[in-house]
Design an enzyme around this catalytic site. Sequence first.
Site, mmCIF file in Angstrom:
data_model
loop_
_atom_site.group_PDB
_atom_site.id
_atom_site.type_symbol
_atom_site.label_atom_id
_atom_site.label_comp_id
_atom_site.label_asym_id
_atom_site.label_seq_id
_atom_site.Cartn_x
_atom_site.Cartn_y
_atom_site.Cartn_z
ATOM 1 C CB SER A 168 -0.895 -0.078 1.131
ATOM 2 O OG SER A 168 -0.116 0.323 2.189
ATOM 3 C CG ASP A 169 1.775 5.721 -1.395
ATOM 4 O OD1 ASP A 169 2.776 5.935 -0.592
ATOM 5 O OD2 ASP A 169 1.782 6.255 -2.637
ATOM 6 C CD1 TRP A 170 1.772 7.991 5.098
ATOM 7 C CD2 TRP A 170 3.636 7.315 5.089
ATOM 8 N NE1 TRP A 170 2.185 8.332 6.220
ATOM 9 C CE2 TRP A 170 3.303 8.218 6.218
ATOM 10 C CE3 TRP A 170 5.238 6.935 4.997
ATOM 11 C CZ2 TRP A 170 4.558 8.331 7.308
ATOM 12 C CZ3 TRP A 170 6.150 6.894 5.977
ATOM 13 C CH2 TRP A 170 5.586 7.849 7.042
ATOM 14 C CG ASN A 171 -2.327 6.811 7.051
ATOM 15 O OD1 ASN A 171 -2.384 5.863 7.980
ATOM 16 N ND2 ASN A 171 -3.115 7.804 7.079
#
Length: 751
Positions: A281-284
Amino acid sequence: MRALFFIMFIIIGFGINDLVKKKPASTYYTYEHVDDLINQMTLDQKIGQMSQLQGTEGNISGEYLQRIRNGELGSILNESDPGVINKLQKIAVEESDLGIPLLFARDIIHGYKTIFPINIGMAASFNPELIHQTSEAAALEAYSNGIRWTFSPMVDISRDPRWGRMAEGFGEDPYLVSELGKAFHRGFIGPDPENPFMATCAKHFAGYGATEGGRDYNTVILSETELYNVHLKPFEHLIDDGVSTVMTSFSELNGIPPSGSVWLNREVLRSNLGFDGVIVSDWNSIPEMIMHAYARDEKDAALKAIKAGIDMEMASSTYRKYLKELIAEGSVDEELINEAVRRILKLKIRLGLFENPYANTELLSNEKKSQHLELAKEMAVQSLVLLKNDNNVLPLEDNGQQFCIIGPMANDKYEQLGTWIFDGDTNLSITPLMAFEERFGKDRVCFVNGLKNTRDHSREGFDEALEAASKSDFILYFVGEESILTGEAHSKAFLDLPGAQEELIRILAKSGKPLILIMMTPRPLAIGEIEKFSDAIIYAWHPGSMGGPAILDVIMGNRNPSGKLPVTFPKTAGQIPIYYAHKNSGRPATDSSWTKVEDIPERAFQTSIGNTNHYMDIGFEPLYPFGYGLSYTTFEYTDIVTSSDTYQTGDTILISATITNTGNFDGDEIAQLYIRDVTASLTRPVRELKAFNRLSLRAGETVQISFKVTSDDLGFYNSENQFITEPGHFRAWIGGSSEADLGTSFYLNER
């Protein structure tokens, strides 16, 4: 000289795999051992492998260390101190029960310590081989610090320069982005794909560059045919080339955030494109599905993400908090966890982490560092695009003249590096002012800031700038945008030069001295209104560590500019999106059909003016087209031919033309092949880039260039998302930009 440069790098290379000597380990795992290893892991350890946490910059808490000691953390990002990395890695390898090493990751976007031009600038070189060398150099610098995973290359197709992240990509064209993305990937992994030096990450999956209004993180709405034929193309090529990880996008795609999309990740990415590596996933982005109104809470977000096939969660902790509970209540099958962990462990084995887990700063010799700086200069030279050169004012001759250098961007070691340079060493930077003063001495070079920074609206420095300009022979005004104005979350509604830079251009033009603009910005700016005040324009992007010497060499004629635009330049932001590979429409505009707004008579009969696809106030053409770039010499294209008038599916199509250097300088030209499918079951673009070739020609030299394309290169995804090649009539052009007018045609028949 140029030929010698490439021979040097081919012979010397960077020798990454030769430098890294694998050492025996007490426990050595192969792919065959993965399931045995998984069977020994607790559920907490499995979930830990699926977790990637932010580094602590050395401020390590006891809880953080205990998670590593328990084997409950798989990856750490943004920890770049080799001492800290080795400390944490030693705990993971020697103190946890299974000894599974950590995977340290970092955004290595266009260099590590040595910074190369921003990616969109590198794309202007149209030189995959040189770009390959830059990522190989960055890989060695990062590897020596213990980094084994880079979140690069970014291969989002971007056709909206308001979007700040256009800087990180390779432009608007799927073919160019694919070729340069593959080159970047190959440099990072090294010569042996089965034993990669670093793991690369194709991002952002998918359609992120098409965010509405150019606003980062905004909604993306794309038809599936547009998705497959444009935005998925680079991912498809990178997957075929063996990229080991893929990162999901922040932006929702057609109503579903990618980190929770079963269709996008399991059907498209895994089943259709054949990707078998790690999805991160991308950040958060997993808990952000709550803000998207797609998940109720963090537990629901974790459920949607794991079912969508997200193997590793970056930065946030929904997996750690809720996966165990979801398994216990029967909402998630533990086999989904095993599948994700299996892919992560295979990646660590493939990277040789079980054998070589530690940083080794001795790998990077002073000789290598010097080579990297020479490479950075060459990359910067080839990235420069000459947009305008009235009366051949460039190159300048060294006749003892006085240079007036103006603008804060002319002497800022940091700002010339661009965005995404967390580890960049500003001590390595040589600014344009430094380069000019070193060559000509301070007596012949005056420098005036004019403005405090690119955003400054004060006119306090204008009089000083005009006075200095009036006493000089040439004005070199460095304009553009500071690095903080570009990159992630730095979108802009207007594409004018910020601050009072445009006003200062108009004032300097009154000096009567030749005015040369050097534009240092990683996005196309709308410079149509100020272009006329300059005598020459060089687009330098953010040129990296060696930007100063590169710009100096081009201005003084030691090197001939050869860069070509990897993205279309609009006249104004109101034209966006504007790109060369558009559809024809039922009423395509022409010069004769465009009725200018000032030419409409008063009380004209209320009918459709012109009846074609244009803007009344700005027309329909860009300021500069894709693939455009001038040289100090000129090139003439003639005699385009195909090897046959008719081909059958499965044939190789040979298209050739003659190129002559008709000017007085030796120079490099980037010949480009464009093809159009004239009639198809799905409307096709007016032309598409299918091949390009960089070649060097001496003044007066003539060569023949040939491009080979296959019938598959003429295919596309239809409305059923099936890749097909249809028989029919095709047109082809060869030239120096997307507006090449030397054309021919051929027919393709079913075999």
